[in-house]
Design a protein around this motif. Structure first.
Motif, PDB file in Angstrom:
ATOM      1  N   GLY A   3     -12.616  20.241  40.143  1.00 37.20           N
ATOM      2  CA  GLY A   3     -11.974  19.641  41.301  1.00 37.20           C
ATOM      3  C   GLY A   3     -12.284  18.169  41.472  1.00 37.20           C
ATOM      4  O   GLY A   3     -11.866  17.570  42.460  1.00 37.20           O
ATOM      5  N   LYS A   4     -12.983  17.591  40.533  1.00 32.18           N
ATOM      6  CA  LYS A   4     -13.307  16.173  40.635  1.00 32.18           C
ATOM      7  C   LYS A   4     -12.060  15.325  40.414  1.00 32.18           C
ATOM      8  O   LYS A   4     -11.157  15.716  39.683  1.00 32.18           O
ATOM      9  CB  LYS A   4     -14.349  15.788  39.577  1.00 32.18           C
ATOM     10  N   ASP A   5     -12.067  14.157  41.047  1.00 29.89           N
ATOM     11  CA  ASP A   5     -10.972  13.220  40.823  1.00 29.89           C
ATOM     12  C   ASP A   5     -11.379  12.323  39.657  1.00 29.89           C
ATOM     13  O   ASP A   5     -12.295  11.528  39.764  1.00 29.89           O
ATOM     14  CB  ASP A   5     -10.750  12.379  42.090  1.00 29.89           C
ATOM     15  N   VAL A   6     -10.732  12.541  38.522  1.00 26.82           N
ATOM     16  CA  VAL A   6     -11.176  11.894  37.295  1.00 26.82           C
ATOM     17  C   VAL A   6     -10.097  11.004  36.706  1.00 26.82           C
ATOM     18  O   VAL A   6      -8.908  11.316  36.802  1.00 26.82           O
ATOM     19  CB  VAL A   6     -11.573  12.965  36.251  1.00 26.82           C
ATOM     20  N   GLU A   7     -10.506   9.933  36.102  1.00 21.95           N
ATOM     21  CA  GLU A   7      -9.584   9.066  35.385  1.00 21.95           C
ATOM     22  C   GLU A   7      -9.276   9.704  34.033  1.00 21.95           C
ATOM     23  O   GLU A   7     -10.158   9.893  33.203  1.00 21.95           O
ATOM     24  CB  GLU A   7     -10.233   7.695  35.173  1.00 21.95           C
ATOM     25  N   TRP A   8      -8.018  10.118  33.830  1.00 21.96           N
ATOM     26  CA  TRP A   8      -7.667  10.858  32.613  1.00 21.96           C
ATOM     27  C   TRP A   8      -7.396   9.930  31.439  1.00 21.96           C
ATOM     28  O   TRP A   8      -7.719  10.257  30.299  1.00 21.96           O
ATOM     29  CB  TRP A   8      -6.446  11.729  32.858  1.00 21.96           C
ATOM     30  N   SER A   9      -6.769   8.789  31.702  1.00 23.09           N
ATOM     31  CA  SER A   9      -6.396   7.916  30.593  1.00 23.09           C
ATOM     32  C   SER A   9      -7.635   7.447  29.836  1.00 23.09           C
ATOM     33  O   SER A   9      -8.548   6.877  30.418  1.00 23.09           O
ATOM     34  CB  SER A   9      -5.608   6.711  31.111  1.00 23.09           C
ATOM     35  N   GLY A  10      -7.691   7.744  28.536  1.00 25.71           N
ATOM     36  CA  GLY A  10      -8.814   7.321  27.723  1.00 25.71           C
ATOM     37  C   GLY A  10     -10.008   8.256  27.836  1.00 25.71           C
ATOM     38  O   GLY A  10     -11.046   7.988  27.267  1.00 25.71           O
ATOM     39  N   ASN A  11      -9.842   9.370  28.548  1.00 22.00           N
ATOM     40  CA  ASN A  11     -10.951  10.313  28.694  1.00 22.00           C
ATOM     41  C   ASN A  11     -11.078  11.152  27.425  1.00 22.00           C
ATOM     42  O   ASN A  11     -10.175  11.894  27.073  1.00 22.00           O
ATOM     43  CB  ASN A  11     -10.690  11.220  29.902  1.00 22.00           C
ATOM     44  N   PRO A  12     -12.205  11.073  26.720  1.00 16.18           N
ATOM     45  CA  PRO A  12     -12.380  11.806  25.460  1.00 16.18           C
ATOM     46  C   PRO A  12     -12.617  13.288  25.670  1.00 16.18           C
ATOM     47  O   PRO A  12     -12.601  14.055  24.712  1.00 16.18           O
ATOM     48  CB  PRO A  12     -13.603  11.137  24.827  1.00 16.18           C
ATOM     49  N   PHE A  13     -12.827  13.706  26.916  1.00 13.20           N
ATOM     50  CA  PHE A  13     -13.179  15.107  27.165  1.00 13.20           C
ATOM     51  C   PHE A  13     -12.008  15.917  27.701  1.00 13.20           C
ATOM     52  O   PHE A  13     -12.181  17.050  28.126  1.00 13.20           O
ATOM     53  CB  PHE A  13     -14.357  15.177  28.142  1.00 13.20           C
ATOM     54  N   ARG A  14     -10.798  15.332  27.693  1.00 10.61           N
ATOM     55  CA  ARG A  14      -9.635  16.116  28.115  1.00 10.61           C
ATOM     56  C   ARG A  14      -9.528  17.396  27.282  1.00 10.61           C
ATOM     57  O   ARG A  14      -9.852  17.365  26.096  1.00 10.61           O
ATOM     58  CB  ARG A  14      -8.361  15.274  27.966  1.00 10.61           C
ATOM     59  N   PRO A  15      -9.059  18.535  27.812  1.00  9.80           N
ATOM     60  CA  PRO A  15      -8.557  18.709  29.181  1.00  9.80           C
ATOM     61  C   PRO A  15      -9.657  18.819  30.227  1.00  9.80           C
ATOM     62  O   PRO A  15      -9.376  19.163  31.364  1.00  9.80           O
ATOM     63  CB  PRO A  15      -7.770  20.020  29.091  1.00  9.80           C
ATOM     64  N   PHE A  16     -10.887  18.589  29.872  1.00 12.04           N
ATOM     65  CA  PHE A  16     -11.975  18.646  30.839  1.00 12.04           C
ATOM     66  C   PHE A  16     -12.259  17.247  31.343  1.00 12.04           C
ATOM     67  O   PHE A  16     -11.915  16.261  30.694  1.00 12.04           O
ATOM     68  CB  PHE A  16     -13.226  19.238  30.195  1.00 12.04           C
ATOM     69  N   CYS A  17     -12.906  17.155  32.521  1.00 13.61           N
ATOM     70  CA  CYS A  17     -13.123  15.844  33.123  1.00 13.61           C
ATOM     71  C   CYS A  17     -14.323  15.156  32.481  1.00 13.61           C
ATOM     72  O   CYS A  17     -14.327  13.957  32.288  1.00 13.61           O
ATOM     73  CB  CYS A  17     -13.309  15.984  34.630  1.00 13.61           C
ATOM     74  N   THR A  18     -15.334  15.934  32.127  1.00 17.14           N
ATOM     75  CA  THR A  18     -16.524  15.360  31.513  1.00 17.14           C
ATOM     76  C   THR A  18     -17.069  16.315  30.460  1.00 17.14           C
ATOM     77  O   THR A  18     -16.680  17.486  30.406  1.00 17.14           O
ATOM     78  CB  THR A  18     -17.636  15.113  32.554  1.00 17.14           C
ATOM     79  N   GLU A  19     -17.994  15.823  29.660  1.00 17.03           N
ATOM     80  CA  GLU A  19     -18.584  16.705  28.651  1.00 17.03           C
ATOM     81  C   GLU A  19     -19.321  17.855  29.323  1.00 17.03           C
ATOM     82  O   GLU A  19     -19.293  18.992  28.870  1.00 17.03           O
ATOM     83  CB  GLU A  19     -19.562  15.902  27.790  1.00 17.03           C
ATOM     84  N   ARG A  20     -19.996  17.566  30.446  1.00 15.42           N
ATOM     85  CA  ARG A  20     -20.734  18.601  31.159  1.00 15.42           C
ATOM     86  C   ARG A  20     -19.773  19.693  31.639  1.00 15.42           C
ATOM     87  O   ARG A  20     -20.067  20.874  31.537  1.00 15.42           O
ATOM     88  CB  ARG A  20     -21.435  17.968  32.361  1.00 15.42           C
ATOM     89  N   CYS A  21     -18.602  19.287  32.169  1.00 10.49           N
ATOM     90  CA  CYS A  21     -17.625  20.251  32.662  1.00 10.49           C
ATOM     91  C   CYS A  21     -17.100  21.079  31.495  1.00 10.49           C
ATOM     92  O   CYS A  21     -16.882  22.278  31.625  1.00 10.49           O
ATOM     93  CB  CYS A  21     -16.481  19.507  33.349  1.00 10.49           C
ATOM     94  N   LYS A  22     -16.918  20.469  30.357  1.00  5.65           N
ATOM     95  CA  LYS A  22     -16.417  21.183  29.186  1.00  5.65           C
ATOM     96  C   LYS A  22     -17.421  22.255  28.757  1.00  5.65           C
ATOM     97  O   LYS A  22     -17.058  23.407  28.543  1.00  5.65           O
ATOM     98  CB  LYS A  22     -16.214  20.198  28.031  1.00  5.65           C
ATOM     99  N   LEU A  23     -18.682  21.901  28.671  1.00  7.60           N
ATOM    100  CA  LEU A  23     -19.705  22.855  28.248  1.00  7.60           C
ATOM    101  C   LEU A  23     -19.818  23.992  29.244  1.00  7.60           C
ATOM    102  O   LEU A  23     -19.980  25.148  28.872  1.00  7.60           O
ATOM    103  CB  LEU A  23     -21.053  22.133  28.120  1.00  7.60           C
TER     104      LEU A  23
END
Ligand SMILES: [Zn+2]
Length: 54
Positions: A3-23
């Motif tokens: 639910g975080k408001d994340v900057e998607w453009s250039g985000n290497p962890f898409r479709p996740f917001c951050t590496e932590r969220c992905k893990l």
């Protein structure tokens, strides 16, 4: 995911917001798969019956 408001453009962890969220999400997925693979423990009930007979 979180639910975080994340900057998607250039985000290497898409479709996740951050590496932590992905893990975290992958961890939940792995836990669900493990639980399904385990199935009901019917063998334990049979073992308990054998023990009572002895
Ligand atoms: Zn997230």
């Amino acid at each position: 995911m979180c639910g975080k408001d994340v900057e998607w453009s250039g985000n290497p962890f898409r479709p996740f917001c951050t590496e932590r969220c992905k893990l975290t999400d992958l961890g939940k997925w792995a836990a669900d798969e493990y639980r399904i693979a385990g199935g009901p423990l019917t063998d334990d009930a049979d073992n308990q019956d054998d023990i009572e007979e002895v």
